[in-house]
Design a protein around this motif. Structure first.
Motif, PDB file in Angstrom:
ATOM      1  N   VAL A   1       2.658   0.626  12.825  1.00 10.16           N
ATOM      2  CA  VAL A   1       1.395   0.060  12.169  1.00 10.16           C
ATOM      3  C   VAL A   1       1.726   0.651  10.518  1.00 10.16           C
TER       4      VAL A   1
ATOM      5  N   MET B   1       2.176  -2.051   6.838  1.00 10.03           N
ATOM      6  CA  MET B   1       1.347  -2.218   5.924  1.00 10.03           C
ATOM      7  C   MET B   1       1.994  -2.035   4.442  1.00 10.03           C
TER       8      MET B   1
ATOM      9  N   LEU C   1       5.508  -6.752  13.434  1.00 12.85           N
ATOM     10  CA  LEU C   1       4.367  -6.314  14.240  1.00 12.85           C
ATOM     11  C   LEU C   1       3.580  -7.758  14.681  1.00 12.85           C
ATOM     12  N   HIS C   2       3.352  -8.571  13.914  1.00 10.79           N
ATOM     13  CA  HIS C   2       2.450  -9.604  14.545  1.00 10.79           C
ATOM     14  C   HIS C   2       3.231 -10.135  15.612  1.00 10.79           C
TER      15      HIS C   2
ATOM     16  N   PHE D   1       2.634  -8.152  18.675  1.00  9.61           N
ATOM     17  CA  PHE D   1       1.190  -7.924  19.032  1.00  9.61           C
ATOM     18  C   PHE D   1       0.907  -9.315  19.841  1.00  9.61           C
TER      19      PHE D   1
ATOM     20  N   VAL E   1      -8.101   3.253  10.830  1.00  9.31           N
ATOM     21  CA  VAL E   1      -8.967   2.809   9.577  1.00  9.31           C
ATOM     22  C   VAL E   1     -10.336   3.837   9.270  1.00  9.31           C
ATOM     23  N   ALA E   2     -10.863   4.278  10.190  1.00 11.10           N
ATOM     24  CA  ALA E   2     -11.872   5.337  10.089  1.00 11.10           C
ATOM     25  C   ALA E   2     -11.358   6.597  10.309  1.00 11.10           C
ATOM     26  N   HIS E   3     -10.111   6.938  10.989  1.00  8.18           N
ATOM     27  CA  HIS E   3      -9.712   8.105  11.370  1.00  8.18           C
ATOM     28  C   HIS E   3     -10.581   9.002  11.903  1.00  8.18           C
TER      29      HIS E   3
ATOM     30  N   TYR F   1      -0.639  -1.064  -3.423  1.00  8.66           N
ATOM     31  CA  TYR F   1      -0.153   0.078  -3.170  1.00  8.66           C
ATOM     32  C   TYR F   1       1.471   0.379  -3.236  1.00  8.66           C
TER      33      TYR F   1
ATOM     34  N   VAL G   1      -6.579   2.107   2.924  1.00  8.64           N
ATOM     35  CA  VAL G   1      -6.202   2.148   4.235  1.00  8.64           C
ATOM     36  C   VAL G   1      -4.792   2.592   4.374  1.00  8.64           C
ATOM     37  N   ALA G   2      -3.742   2.164   3.766  1.00  9.40           N
ATOM     38  CA  ALA G   2      -2.440   2.248   3.650  1.00  9.40           C
ATOM     39  C   ALA G   2      -1.974   3.881   3.412  1.00  9.40           C
TER      40      ALA G   2
ATOM     41  N   ALA H   1      -4.210   6.180   3.821  1.00  7.18           N
ATOM     42  CA  ALA H   1      -4.724   7.189   4.598  1.00  7.18           C
ATOM     43  C   ALA H   1      -3.752   7.147   5.619  1.00  7.18           C
ATOM     44  N   MET H   2      -2.804   6.268   5.849  1.00  2.00           N
ATOM     45  CA  MET H   2      -1.862   6.461   7.112  1.00  2.00           C
ATOM     46  C   MET H   2      -0.695   7.516   6.755  1.00  2.00           C
ATOM     47  N   GLN H   3      -0.749   8.096   5.495  1.00  2.00           N
ATOM     48  CA  GLN H   3       0.390   8.606   4.955  1.00  2.00           C
ATOM     49  C   GLN H   3       0.149  10.150   4.737  1.00  2.00           C
TER      50      GLN H   3
ATOM     51  N   ALA I   1      -6.512  10.573   4.454  1.00  2.12           N
ATOM     52  CA  ALA I   1      -7.170  10.292   5.700  1.00  2.12           C
ATOM     53  C   ALA I   1      -8.683  10.841   5.866  1.00  2.12           C
TER      54      ALA I   1
ATOM     55  N   LEU J   1     -10.849   8.836   3.366  1.00  4.02           N
ATOM     56  CA  LEU J   1     -11.132   7.503   4.072  1.00  4.02           C
ATOM     57  C   LEU J   1     -12.269   7.762   5.082  1.00  4.02           C
ATOM     58  N   HIS J   2     -11.900   8.792   5.889  1.00  3.49           N
ATOM     59  CA  HIS J   2     -13.187   9.122   7.084  1.00  3.49           C
ATOM     60  C   HIS J   2     -14.407   9.367   6.536  1.00  3.49           C
TER      61      HIS J   2
ATOM     62  N   TYR K   1     -10.913  -5.715  10.965  1.00  7.00           N
ATOM     63  CA  TYR K   1      -9.913  -4.641  10.527  1.00  7.00           C
ATOM     64  C   TYR K   1      -8.555  -4.633  11.450  1.00  7.00           C
TER      65      TYR K   1
ATOM     66  N   ARG L   1      -7.362  -7.341  13.104  1.00  2.43           N
ATOM     67  CA  ARG L   1      -6.916  -8.689  12.781  1.00  2.43           C
ATOM     68  C   ARG L   1      -6.004  -8.121  11.478  1.00  2.43           C
TER      69      ARG L   1
ATOM     70  N   PHE M   1      -5.196  -5.383   9.730  1.00  5.06           N
ATOM     71  CA  PHE M   1      -4.151  -4.181   9.568  1.00  5.06           C
ATOM     72  C   PHE M   1      -3.244  -4.059  10.565  1.00  5.06           C
ATOM     73  N   VAL M   2      -3.559  -4.390  11.953  1.00  8.40           N
ATOM     74  CA  VAL M   2      -2.921  -4.022  13.094  1.00  8.40           C
ATOM     75  C   VAL M   2      -2.048  -5.441  13.564  1.00  8.40           C
TER      76      VAL M   2
ATOM     77  N   HIS N   1      -2.031  -8.115  12.065  1.00  9.20           N
ATOM     78  CA  HIS N   1      -1.548  -9.235  10.899  1.00  9.20           C
ATOM     79  C   HIS N   1      -1.877 -10.602  11.364  1.00  9.20           C
TER      80      HIS N   1
END
Lengths: 195, 195
Positions: free
Chosen positions: A109, A113, A122-123, A126, A169-171, B31, B109-110, B112-114, B119, B122-123, B164, B166, B168-169, B171
């Motif tokens: 995921v 990004m 990834l598309h 899914f 997203v929301a973590h 980003y 969002v990106a 927060a994943m790293q 994170a 963003l939370h 979200y 669609r 970010f996950v 795509h």
DNA sequence: ACACTAAAGCTACATCAGTTGCGATTGGAG
DNA sequence: CTCCAATCGCAACTGATGTAGCTTTAGTGT
């Protein structure tokens, strides 16, 4: 993505070794800790070769992702749409919860990004998952549990979306109850004729 | 995150300049194109200073995110829960669609994943958003449109999650119809008493 | 106004991701 | 079996990212 000029032989062995090493490194150090050099060393393939064929870390992940897309996953068949949907959402949840698979799945995921290639991979991943999962909805329609005009893919999307939303997203943490509730919500919407 | 030994004066000016530059750079290059050096140059603040206070790009983004969390956003008040929910989801959708805001929001969002710091930021951001958005659900309960026992936050989550998901996950593109349908699905589930 | 000190600026340096050019292997076609 | 093209290994190199030590600037308290 990969050339197929020499499908058998060394090139294939190199590709396998690198894919394997990528997954192993991801499992141990996660996406943030994934470097081309480590994958090269672990796989026994030279750094330059990895850069030439895969370009960078997102290329490595895209390739590993293509591999993962092929593996079918165990769609439940509990006899009721409620049980099946809940089963699928729990499957998603546990896939990210698992200490072995979690980092790998998350890396997919995250990589998508940052790189269009990984996003495409990834598309496709899914799309395949949706197609397989939609089967439980089709069965429900056949059984008369849901109206015939439902968008089978959309039911799946709405069911799993809250889990991904919480995770990426929301973590926020995702409990089993949260997962079940998401499945139930999608089902209620489908029954109401909204999907 | 930031020290407050000297809240007014140069430190504050430096921080502002860097935050501004971060947002501007994000808007222009996204980003992937965000580098500490570019932010330093654009802000007129020395590179080493930026490294000292923010550490790396995710630090920059976390800080900008704290700033964004404070800004309230225009919750709709259409008189019906259906209109309000749809309005919120469209707001989310258009926020990522907009060529100016899109890259910035996606970067949040990106990042927060790293980085755990991003994170957390963003939370907090989403906690604030959920709290503000939940107001439309509370009003609906007051008007008698929804049962009194609904989880007001969960209604919001389920409504926005598919967008979200669609973006970010999976795509996949997100049309206005998709957004409206997601809102309607959440509403149907809430009416059915599932949320 | 003056002294004190936190924080910013600056230069030089260290480190690491990614590249280049070339020679060595390897797989496959004839 | 031999040759040729594709691919890999290797070592040296480049540029970008991040750090260390020191000097200078500017808020803050007396």
């Amino acid at each position: 993505m990969q050339s197929n000029k020499r499908p058998g032989g060394r090139s294939a062995r190199v590709r396998d070794a690198v894919r394997r090493a990528t997954l192993a490194e991801l499992g141990e150090h996660g996406y943030a800790g994934l470097t081309v050099e480590n994958v090269a060393e672990r796989s026994g393939v030279h750094k330059t070769t990895v850069y030439r064929r895969w370009g960078n870390v997102t290329g490595l992940i895209s390739d590993a992702l293509d591999l993962a897309a092929d593996e079918p996953w165990p769609i439940p068949d509990t006899g009721s749409i409620e049980g099946d949907l809940r089963g699928i959402v729990q499957l998603v949840r546990s896939g990210f919860d698992d200490p072995g698979l979690g980092p790998v799945s998350s890396a997919f995921v995250a990589a998508a990004m940052q790189s269009p290639d990984a996003a495409r991979a990834l598309h496709a991943f899914f799309a395949a998952r949706h197609e397989q999962s939609a089967e439980v909805v089709r069965r429900a329609v056949t059984r008369g549990e849901l109206p015939g005009h439902v968008d089978v893919h959309e039911v799946i999307r709405v069911a799993v979306a809250p889990v991904y939303y919480r995770l990426f997203v929301a973590h926020e943490p995702v409990s089993e109850q949260d997962a079940a509730r998401a499945a139930d919500a999608a089902l209620a919407a489908a029954r109401a004729g909204v999907l």
